[in-house]
Design a protein around this motif. Structure first.
Motif, mmCIF file in Angstrom:
data_model
loop_
_atom_site.group_PDB
_atom_site.id
_atom_site.type_symbol
_atom_site.label_atom_id
_atom_site.label_comp_id
_atom_site.label_asym_id
_atom_site.label_seq_id
_atom_site.Cartn_x
_atom_site.Cartn_y
_atom_site.Cartn_z
ATOM 1 N N UNK A 9 0.853 -1.200 0.000
ATOM 2 C CA UNK A 9 0.000 0.000 0.000
ATOM 3 C C UNK A 9 0.884 1.245 0.000
ATOM 4 N N UNK A 10 0.425 2.299 -0.627
ATOM 5 C CA UNK A 10 1.215 3.530 -0.620
ATOM 6 C C UNK A 10 0.358 4.761 -0.844
ATOM 7 N N UNK A 11 0.838 5.846 -0.261
ATOM 8 C CA UNK A 11 0.312 7.173 -0.522
ATOM 9 C C UNK A 11 1.111 7.694 -1.712
ATOM 10 N N UNK A 56 -2.815 6.312 -5.563
ATOM 11 C CA UNK A 56 -2.531 5.538 -4.357
ATOM 12 C C UNK A 56 -2.814 4.052 -4.576
ATOM 13 N N UNK A 57 -2.437 3.245 -3.602
ATOM 14 C CA UNK A 57 -2.775 1.816 -3.642
ATOM 15 C C UNK A 57 -2.945 1.304 -2.224
ATOM 16 N N UNK A 58 -3.911 0.422 -2.047
ATOM 17 C CA UNK A 58 -3.984 -0.347 -0.805
ATOM 18 C C UNK A 58 -3.734 -1.825 -1.092
ATOM 19 N N UNK A 76 7.303 -8.908 6.398
ATOM 20 C CA UNK A 76 6.420 -7.734 6.553
ATOM 21 C C UNK A 76 6.934 -6.794 7.650
ATOM 22 N N UNK A 80 8.581 -3.076 6.799
ATOM 23 C CA UNK A 80 7.887 -1.883 7.302
ATOM 24 C C UNK A 80 8.767 -1.055 8.228
ATOM 25 N N UNK A 85 7.252 6.179 5.766
ATOM 26 C CA UNK A 85 5.851 6.085 6.219
ATOM 27 C C UNK A 85 4.867 6.046 5.057
ATOM 28 N N UNK A 86 5.267 6.498 3.874
ATOM 29 C CA UNK A 86 4.353 6.582 2.735
ATOM 30 C C UNK A 86 4.155 5.253 2.010
ATOM 31 N N UNK A 88 3.919 0.909 2.634
ATOM 32 C CA UNK A 88 3.843 -0.160 3.616
ATOM 33 C C UNK A 88 3.579 -1.497 2.941
ATOM 34 N N UNK A 89 4.085 -2.569 3.552
ATOM 35 C CA UNK A 89 3.824 -3.907 3.045
ATOM 36 C C UNK A 89 2.741 -4.532 3.912
ATOM 37 N N UNK A 90 1.692 -5.049 3.271
ATOM 38 C CA UNK A 90 0.535 -5.598 3.976
ATOM 39 C C UNK A 90 0.727 -7.085 4.230
ATOM 40 N N UNK A 126 -6.388 15.167 -0.010
ATOM 41 C CA UNK A 126 -5.182 14.464 -0.432
ATOM 42 C C UNK A 126 -5.533 13.141 -1.118
ATOM 43 N N UNK A 127 -6.723 12.638 -0.820
ATOM 44 C CA UNK A 127 -7.136 11.317 -1.315
ATOM 45 C C UNK A 127 -8.466 11.379 -2.063
ATOM 46 N N UNK B 11 -3.295 20.665 7.271
ATOM 47 C CA UNK B 11 -2.466 19.472 7.412
ATOM 48 C C UNK B 11 -1.074 19.982 7.766
ATOM 49 N N UNK B 85 -3.493 23.284 -1.155
ATOM 50 C CA UNK B 85 -4.447 22.262 -0.700
ATOM 51 C C UNK B 85 -4.280 21.912 0.770
ATOM 52 N N UNK B 119 -0.012 -3.490 11.745
ATOM 53 C CA UNK B 119 0.395 -2.905 10.463
ATOM 54 C C UNK B 119 0.361 -1.381 10.485
ATOM 55 N N UNK B 120 1.406 -0.729 10.006
ATOM 56 C CA UNK B 120 1.319 0.726 9.812
ATOM 57 C C UNK B 120 0.399 1.041 8.629
ATOM 58 N N UNK B 121 0.013 2.293 8.484
ATOM 59 C CA UNK B 121 -0.795 2.719 7.334
ATOM 60 C C UNK B 121 -0.217 3.989 6.752
ATOM 61 N N UNK B 122 0.065 4.006 5.429
ATOM 62 C CA UNK B 122 0.572 5.236 4.812
ATOM 63 C C UNK B 122 -0.461 6.363 4.854
ATOM 64 N N UNK B 123 -1.738 6.018 5.015
ATOM 65 C CA UNK B 123 -2.796 7.026 4.950
ATOM 66 C C UNK B 123 -3.124 7.544 6.357
ATOM 67 N N UNK B 127 -1.766 11.019 10.124
ATOM 68 C CA UNK B 127 -2.586 11.753 11.092
ATOM 69 C C UNK B 127 -2.734 10.994 12.411
#
Lengths: 244, 244
Positions: A9-11, A56-58, A76, A80, A85-86, A88-90, A126-127, B11, B85, B119-123, B127
């Motif tokens: 996943x990534x921002x 983006x991707x999840x 994983x 991680x 932080x942008x 991550x491996x799920x 942002x999303x 943000x 933004x 699991x961390x989250x890029x999204x 925040x």
């Protein structure tokens, strides 16, 4: 030698897409650098497909090969801990050596998010694509229905692509409102370059009342790229799942 | 001359806090530049308080003065069209010339968000404070209760501040779980420098079982900064409301 499948996943905001490019930050390069650090060897990954700059991707997928004896369940947390932080491996799992993340995929599911209200949001924006004008979600859903099935989607592709076969089967297209958000989900056996964003751009024109539901069917039939009225911006798009 | 009160959201990730600083991107400077462009004159704003680098806001307030005849209802859309933004104006209203956004405030409400899963989250991670270890939310809530009321919060302030009077009245401290998120809300008549993040850092130590509920009361009583065990990182914090 073993092959490992990662779900990633990534921002995408600060990346020039998934695919490696010289001199530009990409998700692939970021993953390869982290894997290289983890395994102590140079690693190339193969992704299920590229995503554009800002998308983006999840549930992006990618494979790599290694003969290092790292236990799969350690991959994983270890990746991680290295990744920014942008990204991550799920999940990580061992797959057969002939498994290919792109050629073995039978479909992809994309999501697109629209923030439908007057005020912009620094967080959701942002999303999501911020659209202050009211949208007719029912008309968007109906127009989306005209795209379901097996069609030549060349009108919804961007020129410059080398793909010869532009026939795809679109199995799902849902549009619904969730408070101030409008969510679009579109699933197909494959997507042409910019196809998801061209579909959403067209549906939004219908939602605004500038195009009719019928026109969307005619655009597909026309096979004419110039008839697609708009391309949705990248930040609303997310690759949700690669289907095997 | 008139005075206008803005409610502002941002943000904070890429800003060095709210307050203007030479050579560094801040929210204040960004707002002043947009106002200058809108009004065609140099404008100074006065904020309700600074937020630290990386801290967000959905309800920061600030005032400015102008004698330009722009209608108040035009200010929000016009500013949002100019602003990047990452910063947005929520509302604008005319206030008396003697209104002061800081001195007239009777309290502030902060929110802090923890992503409590492996699991961390890029999204969400942009925040929230990602904490993979389990947290006892009940113990955190109970410990928070020891902070309610009028206390000398000097132990929860950071050194280097010039503030003389460190007595504050904390009227609310709630901790609850919402799926994988843990939310903290803390309201007081004022906050010392780093106080909200020092409170959350301390509550998390209790949630982890490293400190007892009783110890939190003793830390307040000690008036000893060195007894606060941890400072929560900025990205989980958001200024929700300035109360007048």
């Amino acid at each position: 030698m073993r092959r490992v499948l990662l779900v990633v996943q990534y921002d995408g905001t600060d990346y020039h897409g998934f695919q490696r490019q010289p001199e530009l930050p990409t998700v692939q390069q970021t993953l390869e650098r982290a894997l290289g650090e983890l395994l102590g060897e140079q690693v190339s990954i193969t992704g299920a497909g590229r995503t554009d700059a800002g998308v983006h991707a999840v549930g992006q997928t990618a494979t790599f090969e290694t003969d290092r004896p790292i236990p799969t369940e350690r991959i994983v947390p270890a990746l991680n801990a290295i990744l920014p932080a942008t990204v991550g491996v799920v999940s990580a799992e061992d797959v057969p050596l002939d498994f290919h993340p792109r050629f073995d995929a039978v479909g992809k599911l994309y999501g697109y998010r629209i923030l439908s209200r007057v005020l912009p949001s620094p967080f959701i924006g942002r999303y999501a694509w911020h659209l202050p004008t009211p949208l007719d979600v029912g008309a968007m859903q109906e127009a989306g229905g005209r795209l379901i099935g097996r069609h030549d989607f060349v009108a919804f592709s961007s020129s410059g692509s080398s793909v010869q076969d532009t026939v795809r089967t679109l199995s799902r297209l849902d549009v619904w409102r969730d408070g101030e958000l409008i969510e679009v989900r579109v699933e197909a056996d494959g997507f042409l370059y910019m196809m998801a964003r061209r579909i959403v751009g067209t549906l939004v024109e219908v939602g605004r009342g500038r195009r009719s539901v019928e026109e969307v069917g005619l655009i597909v039939e026309s096979r004419d790229r110039t008839r697609v009225p708009a391309i949705a911006p990248p930040q609303g798009l997310s690759l949700i799942k690669v289907i095997y």
